[in-house]
Design a protein around this motif. Structure first.
Motif, PDB file in Angstrom:
ATOM      1  N   ARG A 152       0.826  -1.223   0.000  1.00 45.58           N
ATOM      2  CA  ARG A 152       0.000   0.000   0.000  1.00 45.58           C
ATOM      3  C   ARG A 152       0.857   1.269   0.000  1.00 45.58           C
ATOM      4  O   ARG A 152       0.620   2.172  -0.803  1.00 45.58           O
ATOM      5  N   PRO A 153       1.880   1.389   0.877  1.00 45.56           N
ATOM      6  CA  PRO A 153       2.723   2.589   0.821  1.00 45.56           C
ATOM      7  C   PRO A 153       3.418   2.745  -0.536  1.00 45.56           C
ATOM      8  O   PRO A 153       3.569   3.871  -1.038  1.00 45.56           O
ATOM      9  N   ASP A 201       0.883   4.079  -2.944  1.00 41.07           N
ATOM     10  CA  ASP A 201       0.627   5.491  -2.677  1.00 41.07           C
ATOM     11  C   ASP A 201       1.678   6.390  -3.328  1.00 41.07           C
ATOM     12  O   ASP A 201       1.352   7.470  -3.832  1.00 41.07           O
ATOM     13  N   THR A 259       8.313   3.074   1.425  1.00 40.71           N
ATOM     14  CA  THR A 259       8.006   4.356   0.776  1.00 40.71           C
ATOM     15  C   THR A 259       9.288   5.004   0.252  1.00 40.71           C
ATOM     16  O   THR A 259       9.365   5.422  -0.907  1.00 40.71           O
ATOM     17  N   ARG A 277       0.810   6.606  -7.025  1.00 40.93           N
ATOM     18  CA  ARG A 277      -0.372   7.462  -7.224  1.00 40.93           C
ATOM     19  C   ARG A 277      -0.019   8.933  -7.031  1.00 40.93           C
ATOM     20  O   ARG A 277      -0.449   9.793  -7.792  1.00 40.93           O
ATOM     21  N   HIS A 278       0.765   9.216  -5.981  1.00 41.10           N
ATOM     22  CA  HIS A 278       1.136  10.598  -5.652  1.00 41.10           C
ATOM     23  C   HIS A 278       1.894  11.251  -6.814  1.00 41.10           C
ATOM     24  O   HIS A 278       1.779  12.448  -7.033  1.00 41.10           O
TER      25      HIS A 278
END
Length: 199
Positions: A74-75, A78, A111, A81-82
């Protein structure tokens, strides 16, 4: 506007003796991503985890591969997506160093690994990709490979049986011209397949 990557980029972090080997790369779809992930598992048999995240063709994936739920895939997703990325696979191979990092430490590690890899990547405006597959006699395999190379197509898979089946993708805008060149050069001995045939 969505962006994709021109070529793979890597970065490696070492945190409390654990190695995090991150790679970001362009991919057409989930099946292509799964082939890459399977290749990484084979390349790194001693790794504790091969986590990955995907944004491609309207599909997304966030796979923790044994890490605590939500601390890896998930990180990584993200981060993709960011940065408004599409058609991109992020993978992180982790070699465990013997020191637990905790949930927060894992989220930061995954991340950071992906974000650092993206710093070294060249981003391009996204072109719609077209995935194609054809089968040819063995004698024509070299010609097809040369044409794909010249057109800048990405070869996804080659299967050798009674004929050679090649799966590849390239920007939509170039697909029709490449198909015409291959048909002409193949002189009727090249067969186009739907996505679910062959292999």
């Amino acid at each position: 506007m969505a962006l994709t990557l021109s070529h793979p980029a890597q970065h490696e972090l070492v945190i409390k003796k654990s190695r995090f080997i991150a790679c970001v790369q362009p991919v057409a779809d989930r099946p292509a991503a799964q082939v890459i992930v399977a290749g990484l598992r084979a390349q790194h048999p001693g790794a504790a985890h091969v986590c990955w995240a995907l944004l491609a063709g309207g599909q997304s994936a966030a796979v923790d591969d044994g890490e605590p739920s939500g601390t890896a895939g998930r990180p990584m997703l993200d981060v993709l997506r960011h940065q408004d990325l599409e058609g991109v696979l992020a993978t992180v191979v982790r070699y465990f160093g013997g020191v637990k990092l905790g949930a927060g430490g894992l989220v930061r590690a995954y991340t950071d690994a992906v974000a650092q890899a993206l710093l070294g990547a060249t981003k391009l405006p996204l072109q719609r990709l077209c995935a194609l597959a054809c089968s040819v006699p063995y004698a024509l395999e070299g010609m097809v490979r040369r044409e794909l190379d010249a057109a800048g197509a990405s070869l996804l898979d080659v299967h050798h049986d009674s004929v050679v089946t090649l799966r590849f993708c390239l920007p939509d805008t170039q697909a029709q011209a490449l198909a015409a060149r291959l048909n002409e050069a193949g002189q009727g001995r090249l067969a186009w397949l739907r996505g679910d045939e062959g292999g």
